[in-house]
Enzyme design. Structure first.
Site, short mmCIF file in Angstrom:
data_model
loop_
_atom_site.label_atom_id
_atom_site.label_comp_id
_atom_site.label_asym_id
_atom_site.label_seq_id
_atom_site.Cartn_x
_atom_site.Cartn_y
_atom_site.Cartn_z
N GLN A 1 41.25 49.72 41.13
CA GLN A 1 40.74 48.71 41.53
C GLN A 1 39.91 48.15 40.45
O GLN A 1 39.03 48.38 40.16
CB GLN A 1 39.77 49.20 42.70
CG GLN A 1 38.82 47.85 43.18
CD GLN A 1 39.40 47.22 44.49
OE1 GLN A 1 40.25 48.03 45.27
NE2 GLN A 1 39.34 46.11 44.63
N PHE A 2 40.61 47.37 39.48
CA PHE A 2 40.14 46.68 38.33
C PHE A 2 38.82 45.85 38.93
O PHE A 2 37.96 45.58 37.85
CB PHE A 2 41.01 45.96 37.59
CG PHE A 2 41.49 44.59 38.21
CD1 PHE A 2 41.13 43.59 37.66
CD2 PHE A 2 42.69 44.60 38.93
CE1 PHE A 2 41.17 42.31 38.09
CE2 PHE A 2 42.96 43.39 39.50
CZ PHE A 2 42.36 42.25 39.04
N THR A 3 38.88 45.20 39.99
CA THR A 3 37.80 44.38 40.30
C THR A 3 36.48 45.03 40.49
O THR A 3 35.49 44.38 40.36
CB THR A 3 38.19 43.56 41.64
OG1 THR A 3 38.27 44.66 42.78
CG2 THR A 3 39.55 42.62 41.71
#
Length: 150
Positions: A78-80
């Site tokens: 989850q790069f966000t």
């Protein structure tokens, strides 16, 4: 490295209509890799995750870890989690590690959890995923591993 950890009764991740990972009771871990993260941070965060006492004992106190209850974990990249929203209305993700660095570190984290005796299911790195979960409690915890100084 950041992990948003949710205690779940069950969770699954679907890619292109197929379930690619699913667990019963345990932890759904949304994992973000940041600039400067490396294997040391992955191992540190895995150890903290596995030992995090967020499951209740008979008295209702948070005294048990996912290891102690025999639970499983579902790891979803989850790069966000590295969104910077301080300026404007569109998040910036410049503090997230690029995919060629992040993907191997997500795998290092998952392998470290396995080495600690946990059953680990995974999402698919870089894919558009649909995540379903039943949050138990709800209990949601953010963990962050400090970047090691070289």
């Amino acid at each position: 490295m950041r992990a948003l950890i949710q205690r779940v009764s069950e969770a699954s991740v679907t890619v292109e209509g197929s379930v690619v990972g699913a667990i019963g009771p345990g932890l759904l871990i949304l994992l973000g890799v940041g600039q400067g993260d490396g294997p040391a941070e992955a191992h540190l965060l895995a150890d903290k995750t596995a030992g995090l006492r967020i499951f209740s004992d008979a008295a209702g106190k948070f005294n048990h870890s996912v290891q102690e209850i025999g639970g499983s974990v579902l790891v979803v990249s989850q790069f966000t989690l590295y969104a910077d929203t301080r300026k404007g209305r569109r998040p910036s993700f410049v503090r997230a590690a690029p995919p060629e660095i992040a993907q191997p570190l997500v795998d290092v984290y998952a392998e470290a959890l396995r080495a600690l005796g946990l059953t680990v299911a995974m999402g698919r790195f870089g894919a558009m995923m649909q995540v379903a979960l039943v949050n138990d409690g709800p209990v949601t915890i953010m963990l962050e591993a400090p970047v090691a100084v070289s």
